[in-house]
Design a protein around this motif. Sequence first.
Motif, PDB file in Angstrom:
ATOM      1  N   SER A  14       0.859  -1.196   0.000  1.00 28.52           N
ATOM      2  CA  SER A  14       0.000   0.000   0.000  1.00 28.52           C
ATOM      3  C   SER A  14       0.893   1.243   0.000  1.00 28.52           C
ATOM      4  O   SER A  14       2.013   1.200   0.513  1.00 28.52           O
ATOM      5  CB  SER A  14      -0.887   0.015   1.254  1.00 28.52           C
ATOM      6  OG  SER A  14      -1.612  -1.205   1.356  1.00 28.52           O
ATOM      7  N   ASP A  15       0.371   2.324  -0.569  1.00 25.34           N
ATOM      8  CA  ASP A  15       1.171   3.572  -0.485  1.00 25.34           C
ATOM      9  C   ASP A  15       0.300   4.779  -0.151  1.00 25.34           C
ATOM     10  O   ASP A  15       0.738   5.917  -0.263  1.00 25.34           O
ATOM     11  CB  ASP A  15       1.942   3.816  -1.787  1.00 25.34           C
ATOM     12  CG  ASP A  15       0.995   4.001  -2.981  1.00 25.34           C
ATOM     13  OD1 ASP A  15       1.504   4.134  -4.105  1.00 25.34           O
ATOM     14  OD2 ASP A  15      -0.250   4.015  -2.776  1.00 25.34           O
ATOM     15  N   ARG A  16      -0.943   4.490   0.267  1.00 28.45           N
ATOM     16  CA  ARG A  16      -1.806   5.587   0.756  1.00 28.45           C
ATOM     17  C   ARG A  16      -2.488   5.112   2.039  1.00 28.45           C
ATOM     18  O   ARG A  16      -3.705   5.126   2.171  1.00 28.45           O
ATOM     19  CB  ARG A  16      -2.843   5.967  -0.304  1.00 28.45           C
ATOM     20  CG  ARG A  16      -2.241   6.488  -1.611  1.00 28.45           C
ATOM     21  CD  ARG A  16      -3.256   7.121  -2.554  1.00 28.45           C
ATOM     22  NE  ARG A  16      -4.515   6.416  -2.630  1.00 28.45           N
ATOM     23  CZ  ARG A  16      -4.715   5.289  -3.324  1.00 28.45           C
ATOM     24  NH1 ARG A  16      -3.692   4.727  -3.946  1.00 28.45           N
ATOM     25  NH2 ARG A  16      -5.906   4.709  -3.374  1.00 28.45           N
ATOM     26  N   ASP A 182      -9.665   8.328   0.368  1.00 24.72           N
ATOM     27  CA  ASP A 182      -8.588   8.209  -0.625  1.00 24.72           C
ATOM     28  C   ASP A 182      -7.606   7.089  -0.299  1.00 24.72           C
ATOM     29  O   ASP A 182      -6.801   6.694  -1.120  1.00 24.72           O
ATOM     30  CB  ASP A 182      -7.817   9.546  -0.689  1.00 24.72           C
ATOM     31  CG  ASP A 182      -6.650   9.476  -1.668  1.00 24.72           C
ATOM     32  OD1 ASP A 182      -5.498   9.714  -1.242  1.00 24.72           O
ATOM     33  OD2 ASP A 182      -6.901   9.084  -2.838  1.00 24.72           O
ATOM     34  N   CYS A 183      -7.732   6.518   0.911  1.00 18.31           N
ATOM     35  CA  CYS A 183      -6.677   5.575   1.339  1.00 18.31           C
ATOM     36  C   CYS A 183      -6.840   4.216   0.657  1.00 18.31           C
ATOM     37  O   CYS A 183      -7.938   3.850   0.225  1.00 18.31           O
ATOM     38  CB  CYS A 183      -6.691   5.419   2.856  1.00 18.31           C
ATOM     39  SG  CYS A 183      -8.023   4.400   3.528  1.00 18.31           S
ATOM     40  N   ASP A 184      -5.715   3.469   0.576  1.00 22.69           N
ATOM     41  CA  ASP A 184      -5.810   2.097   0.051  1.00 22.69           C
ATOM     42  C   ASP A 184      -5.700   1.076   1.183  1.00 22.69           C
ATOM     43  O   ASP A 184      -5.924  -0.122   0.986  1.00 22.69           O
ATOM     44  CB  ASP A 184      -4.742   1.839  -1.029  1.00 22.69           C
ATOM     45  CG  ASP A 184      -3.328   2.167  -0.556  1.00 22.69           C
ATOM     46  OD1 ASP A 184      -2.410   2.129  -1.390  1.00 22.69           O
ATOM     47  OD2 ASP A 184      -3.160   2.488   0.648  1.00 22.69           O
ATOM     48  N   ALA A 185      -5.350   1.570   2.388  1.00 27.11           N
ATOM     49  CA  ALA A 185      -5.350   0.679   3.555  1.00 27.11           C
ATOM     50  C   ALA A 185      -5.574   1.538   4.795  1.00 27.11           C
ATOM     51  O   ALA A 185      -5.103   2.671   4.867  1.00 27.11           O
ATOM     52  CB  ALA A 185      -4.030  -0.072   3.671  1.00 27.11           C
ATOM     53  N   CYS A 186      -6.323   0.979   5.751  1.00 26.27           N
ATOM     54  CA  CYS A 186      -6.579   1.689   7.016  1.00 26.27           C
ATOM     55  C   CYS A 186      -6.117   0.782   8.152  1.00 26.27           C
ATOM     56  O   CYS A 186      -6.606  -0.343   8.293  1.00 26.27           O
ATOM     57  CB  CYS A 186      -8.072   1.994   7.147  1.00 26.27           C
ATOM     58  SG  CYS A 186      -8.502   2.823   8.706  1.00 26.27           S
ATOM     59  N   LYS A 208     -15.078   2.013   0.961  1.00 29.74           N
ATOM     60  CA  LYS A 208     -14.487   2.586  -0.254  1.00 29.74           C
ATOM     61  C   LYS A 208     -13.486   1.617  -0.880  1.00 29.74           C
ATOM     62  O   LYS A 208     -12.766   1.955  -1.810  1.00 29.74           O
ATOM     63  CB  LYS A 208     -13.785   3.912   0.088  1.00 29.74           C
ATOM     64  CG  LYS A 208     -14.736   5.043   0.422  1.00 29.74           C
ATOM     65  CD  LYS A 208     -15.413   5.562  -0.833  1.00 29.74           C
ATOM     66  CE  LYS A 208     -16.375   6.686  -0.550  1.00 29.74           C
ATOM     67  NZ  LYS A 208     -17.018   7.205  -1.768  1.00 29.74           N
ATOM     68  N   ALA A 210     -10.833   0.117   0.782  1.00 31.65           N
ATOM     69  CA  ALA A 210      -9.491   0.040   1.391  1.00 31.65           C
ATOM     70  C   ALA A 210      -9.369  -1.255   2.185  1.00 31.65           C
ATOM     71  O   ALA A 210     -10.365  -1.797   2.672  1.00 31.65           O
ATOM     72  CB  ALA A 210      -9.275   1.238   2.327  1.00 31.65           C
ATOM     73  N   ARG A 211      -8.152  -1.746   2.308  1.00 34.03           N
ATOM     74  CA  ARG A 211      -7.891  -2.934   3.121  1.00 34.03           C
ATOM     75  C   ARG A 211      -7.859  -2.506   4.592  1.00 34.03           C
ATOM     76  O   ARG A 211      -7.233  -1.502   4.926  1.00 34.03           O
ATOM     77  CB  ARG A 211      -6.569  -3.571   2.699  1.00 34.03           C
ATOM     78  CG  ARG A 211      -6.541  -3.904   1.210  1.00 34.03           C
ATOM     79  CD  ARG A 211      -5.220  -4.481   0.781  1.00 34.03           C
ATOM     80  NE  ARG A 211      -5.053  -5.875   1.246  1.00 34.03           N
ATOM     81  CZ  ARG A 211      -3.974  -6.611   0.941  1.00 34.03           C
ATOM     82  NH1 ARG A 211      -2.994  -6.058   0.239  1.00 34.03           N
ATOM     83  NH2 ARG A 211      -3.877  -7.858   1.367  1.00 34.03           N
TER      84      ARG A 211
END
Length: 247
Positions: A14-16, A182-186, A208, A210-211
């Motif tokens: 992940s980068d976000r 906007d995140c790809d992982a939380c 949304k 995100a993982r």
Amino acid sequence: MDSMERLREIVETSDRIVAFTGAGLSAESGIPTYRGAGGLWTKYDPNIYANIDHFLRDPTYYWNFFQEVRYPIISQAQPNPAHDALVELERRKLLKTVITQNIDGLHQMAGSQNVIELHGNTRRIGCMECGKEYSMDEVYGKLQDQLPPRCDCSGGLKPRVVFFGESLPFEALEGANDAVKDCDACLVVGSSLVVYPAAMLPVLASEKGARLAIINIDPTPLDHMAEVVINDSAGDVLHTVVKGGFE
Ligand code: APR
């Protein structure tokens, strides 16, 4: 793949990343959590010590709590390996934002650059009349001979934190919403996920796409939504993932 390997894979791909943190992340800095065994709210009724109506009616309860509990602990607290690991992930441009429910300012002290404080910061104390701001140390000094502490303009003082019965700062909540959309992982770290609207944020992230990973000693109501749940200490888990994964 075991849960630590799964967490490492989420972080590395992940980068976000958005970190959503609670009192459990600061527990290893000596700051008590609110709920669960030994939690602050098991000793101090939040309807008295953290409720805005009660504070405005009689601020002496809060200021005694500040003088005897809050100040002695938070003024000595230092960031722990969990804070440091999130700084490292931000430095490596994998983590974009830390959204914290904590009011101790330890993320910033550790070096995190992009921190959203949903519930404010107890190190900042403002006058309810003129808005002048004082540090925690200045107000502790005032408390030695005045209860409740007063501004130089004689207005009442209030910590810049969200009491129960108050709404969250609009900018913080809007910024947090944008970040999780906007995140790809939380990564949820050290939160019981029972206080809203804050606890909606990991749900929004997951909705949304995100993982979602949850690192929390006790089970949480959102565990069923998470790709990985690790019921262990935040400092050990995050330190291991950041160190182990990037040698
Ligand atoms: N590592 C990981 N998790 C931990 C650790 C640790 N070392 N120590 C405790 N925990 C977990 C507990 O299992 C608990 O579920 O941290 C969680 C802390 O939960 P709470 O005390 O409810 O704290 P939090 O979720 O941040 O509370 C949210 O409630 O009272 C309000 O405004 C206050 O911001 C706070 C909000």
